[in-house]
Every structure is written in structure tokens, then in C-alpha cells.
Design a protein around this motif. Sequence first.
Motif, short mmCIF file in Angstrom:
data_model
loop_
_atom_site.label_atom_id
_atom_site.label_comp_id
_atom_site.label_asym_id
_atom_site.label_seq_id
_atom_site.Cartn_x
_atom_site.Cartn_y
_atom_site.Cartn_z
N GLN A 98 0.95 -1.01 0.07
CA GLN A 98 0.17 0.04 0.18
C GLN A 98 0.98 1.26 0.09
O GLN A 98 0.69 2.27 -0.66
N ASP A 99 1.91 1.38 0.86
CA ASP A 99 2.58 2.53 0.83
C ASP A 99 3.49 2.77 -0.42
O ASP A 99 3.93 3.68 -0.98
N ALA A 100 3.98 1.44 -1.09
CA ALA A 100 4.50 1.62 -2.38
C ALA A 100 3.59 2.18 -3.47
O ALA A 100 4.17 3.00 -4.30
N ILE A 101 2.30 1.86 -3.24
CA ILE A 101 1.34 2.36 -4.16
C ILE A 101 1.32 3.90 -4.14
O ILE A 101 1.15 4.62 -5.06
N ARG A 102 1.34 4.38 -2.79
CA ARG A 102 1.10 5.77 -2.53
C ARG A 102 2.24 6.53 -3.17
O ARG A 102 2.17 7.47 -3.87
N GLU A 129 -4.63 -7.18 -6.55
CA GLU A 129 -5.61 -6.31 -7.23
C GLU A 129 -6.50 -5.42 -6.65
O GLU A 129 -6.69 -4.34 -6.93
N GLU A 130 -7.00 -5.95 -5.57
CA GLU A 130 -7.84 -5.31 -4.68
C GLU A 130 -6.98 -4.08 -3.93
O GLU A 130 -7.55 -2.98 -3.80
N LEU A 131 -5.49 -4.32 -3.78
CA LEU A 131 -4.92 -3.28 -3.16
C LEU A 131 -4.60 -2.13 -4.07
O LEU A 131 -4.14 -1.02 -3.72
N GLY A 132 -4.66 -2.54 -5.59
CA GLY A 132 -4.52 -1.30 -6.36
C GLY A 132 -3.23 -1.43 -7.25
O GLY A 132 -2.69 -0.51 -7.83
N VAL A 133 -2.60 -2.76 -7.46
CA VAL A 133 -1.34 -2.68 -8.03
C VAL A 133 -1.63 -2.62 -9.25
O VAL A 133 -2.93 -2.98 -10.01
N ASP A 134 -0.73 -2.29 -10.35
CA ASP A 134 -0.91 -2.16 -11.95
C ASP A 134 -0.96 -3.41 -12.55
O ASP A 134 -1.66 -3.61 -13.57
N TYR A 135 0.26 -4.20 -12.19
CA TYR A 135 0.41 -5.30 -12.87
C TYR A 135 0.76 -6.57 -12.06
O TYR A 135 1.38 -6.49 -11.03
N ILE A 136 0.18 -7.85 -12.33
CA ILE A 136 0.84 -8.98 -11.57
C ILE A 136 1.78 -9.62 -12.51
O ILE A 136 1.47 -10.10 -13.86
N CYS A 137 2.75 -10.08 -11.93
CA CYS A 137 4.02 -11.01 -12.62
C CYS A 137 3.72 -12.44 -12.17
O CYS A 137 4.01 -12.61 -10.96
#
Length: 428
Positions: A98-102, A129-137
Motif C-alpha cells: 500500500q505504501d509503495a502504491i502511494r 488487485e484489490e490493493l490497487g497494483v497495476d500489474y501482476i507478474c
Amino acid sequence: MDIRPILQVALDLLEIDRAVEIAKEAIAGGADWIEAGTPLIKSEGMDAVRELRRTLPGVRIVADMKTVDTGAMEVEMAAKAGADIVALLAISDDSTIQDAIRAARKYGVEIMVDLLSAPDPVKRARELEELGVDYICVHVGIDQQMVGKSTIDLLREVVQVVSIPVAAAGGIDASSGKDAIFYGASIVIVGGNITRSADVTGSARRIREAIDHVEGAGTSRRSLEEEMISIFREVSTPNITDAMHRKGAMRDILPIIPGTKIVGTAITVQTFEGDWAKTVEAIDEAGPGKVIVIYNGSRYVAPWGGLATLSCMQKGVEGVVIDGAVRDVDEIRRLNYPVFASAIAPTAGEPKGMGEINVEIVCGGQVVRPGDYIVGDDCGVVVIPKERAYEIARRAKEVEKNESRLFEEIRRGRTLSEVAKLKKWEKL
Ligand SMILES: O=C(CO)[C@H](O)[C@H](O)COP(=O)(O)O
């Protein structure tokens, strides 16, 4: 409208100068994104990202930080160095993600999260995905690949549960890249199959072509056994001993006919000073894909010759390895059959029947068990323990790819010590 799949090339190298050179060649072959791989970041720090940013204007740069803590700080440092996308590990705590996304939103970069070694990757993908990341690897790590784990199998599960773009990584080549896009990936991440190729541009172009045309994908993949045998036929015994940390090579055993290559599983024979009964009876138990491995114990009395060789050929046996003498080499050469031995002598023994078939033996100083893999070529014979055979095959292939890249660098005018960076990496 079909969206063009993304080809991301992972620069898993240690030097930034070679990395930039390879990046440019990969882009010439159709690469879209360039990744500062984890080994490069560990070796060169954020200078790696800065240099890629400086030399590759307009190209999306991914910093594979594999962040697992202090998400905001690591995203900030990568973003300031010029990264467009920052990769974290899915095993991080939600608070790190979450802090990385912010921080990512603050610096205008995106977040990719790598499922590498996540205990329940499908469940974690949904959470991310629910946390809001842009891509899943979806990533099967290099060590996991070596023991046969498949990126594609996991990818097919993950794409069912998320709607954000999914990347596939881990030993990806043209065939698995095509499958990855076929099964729903939007990005394929390729490291060694491009960066360690002698022809980086050509390798990138082949993968580009494969992922842009996925018809016929999803074809049945080779079994691990088929893949392993195929690899052993491609690599050399030096590649294999390198992959085994300098272990496995039989002493003083060489091919009677130069240029012959054998790959198979061992049928072992323990015999005594030329007694050829058990060595010949072993032919009855052998067949295609089998190698008869004999401990004879004498360099002066042979348990093997032309008649036994012809009998082997008739049964399609892969080859013969003898710790000891062989005779009738003129006939063997005429038959053009792969026999490896530690000596040549004219004298044969007797068929008294002493000895055993398919017991653990020592041949050329190496323990050989029935079923162990045997590979022989002009450099000698190597024994690969059956339980590690797939892993060793994959690791030997990585060694071969790396060496073909060094050949290319030397052909371009660098010295071996320069390309191997000996002065930088000598043991302190
Ligand atoms: O993240 C990585 C290793 O940790 C690699 O970048 C990723 O696995 C792609 O490399 P390769 O195609 O050689 O497997």
C-alpha cells in the motif's frame, strides 16, 4: 482490436555497460520494455536504472527491485532514477504494498508485483488487485524452473481471477512465450533466452514473432524427460560438469571414435579382469536410450570387442562405457559405434560369469547407479544422478547460453578477462 503483447527483456547481468549494449540489441529485435534485473541492481545499484534511462530515451524502464519492505522508499529511489515501473514481491506485507502504491502515485510510476514463491499465488493475486497494483507478474524462479516448475500452469490459474494485466516470467522462450500470450498474459518477461544468446537481436525477434502470432499455441508441451534428453544432446560434458560445480566426470575415459556423443541411462556391470560374460549378458537387458557402463578393473585384458559391439548395435543400445580395456577398435570404428574406454588392448578375458549386472559400481572414479544419466562426448563421460537430472540439464543449458554469449563478446574484440570481468570479480 488486438493489443500488441509487451516483450519485456530482463537484464539479469552484473555490468551496466554490457547491459546497455544488450538492451539496444534487444530493442532492435522488437523488445518493448527494458528491465533492470535484480542481479544488475544488486551489482550496480540505482546507477543501472539511471544509465538505462539516459541511454534509452522513450523506452519504458522496469526496476526489478523485488522489494519486500520499505515499499515507499524503494519506489521513490527507483522512480527518481528514471524507472517507469517498479517491481515488488507479493510476499511483502500489505502495508508495504500500500505504501509503495502511494509513493508510485506521487512519482507517476506504476507497480508490478511478482508472485515468486508466494504460498498461495492465486489468492494473493486477487488480494493485490484489490490493493490497487497495476500489474501482476506470474513468475517461476530460476531455481524453481531447474526442478521443473512451469510458469504457464500457474499463469492459467491467475488470469482467471484478476482483470489487470498479467506478465509471465521464468525461463520464457519463443514457444512458452507464445503459450503465455495464448493463455492470457499481456506481457512476457524474458531474461536468459535473449540476454545470454549469441544473437540477442535474432533471439528477441524470434520471440517477438512468436508472441505476435499465437495461432497453434497451447500445443502439447514436451515431457520433462523429453526436454531433458534433448538438452543433454545439445550441451557438452564441460557444460554439465560446470553445472555440477566441477563434479561428475569420469577419469581417463575417452571415445574410441572422435565426435561420438551418447546420452542415456546406465545399465551397470561389475566384472573382473576381462571376464566378458556379464558384460555381454547386459546387452540382453539393454535397448534404445540405455548405456552399458562397465567396471572391468584392467587396462590390459578386454571384456569388450567387435562382436559385442555389433550385438549392441542390433539392439539399438545408445553406447558403451568401460573403465578398462576394449579391443577390436578397428571393427568398432568400421561399425561407427560409440564406445568409450580407458584403454585399448588386444587380449580378451574369459566368459566365466563372475560379476553382477545393475548394481552400484564405480566407473572412472565415479559412483554409477542403475538409471543414472550418462553423457559422453569428445571431452569424456559424465554421470548425472537420476534424481537431479532435470535440474542439471537446465543448469547446463544456462551455462551453454552464457558461454555462447561470451564467445560473441570475444568475437567482437574483447579479451576473455574483459568479458569475464576477472579483475572485478576475483575472490578477495
Ligand atoms: O526475475 C528474474 C530472476 O529472479 C528474471 O528476470 C526472470 O526470471 C526472467 O529471467 P529468465 O527468462 O532468465 O528466467
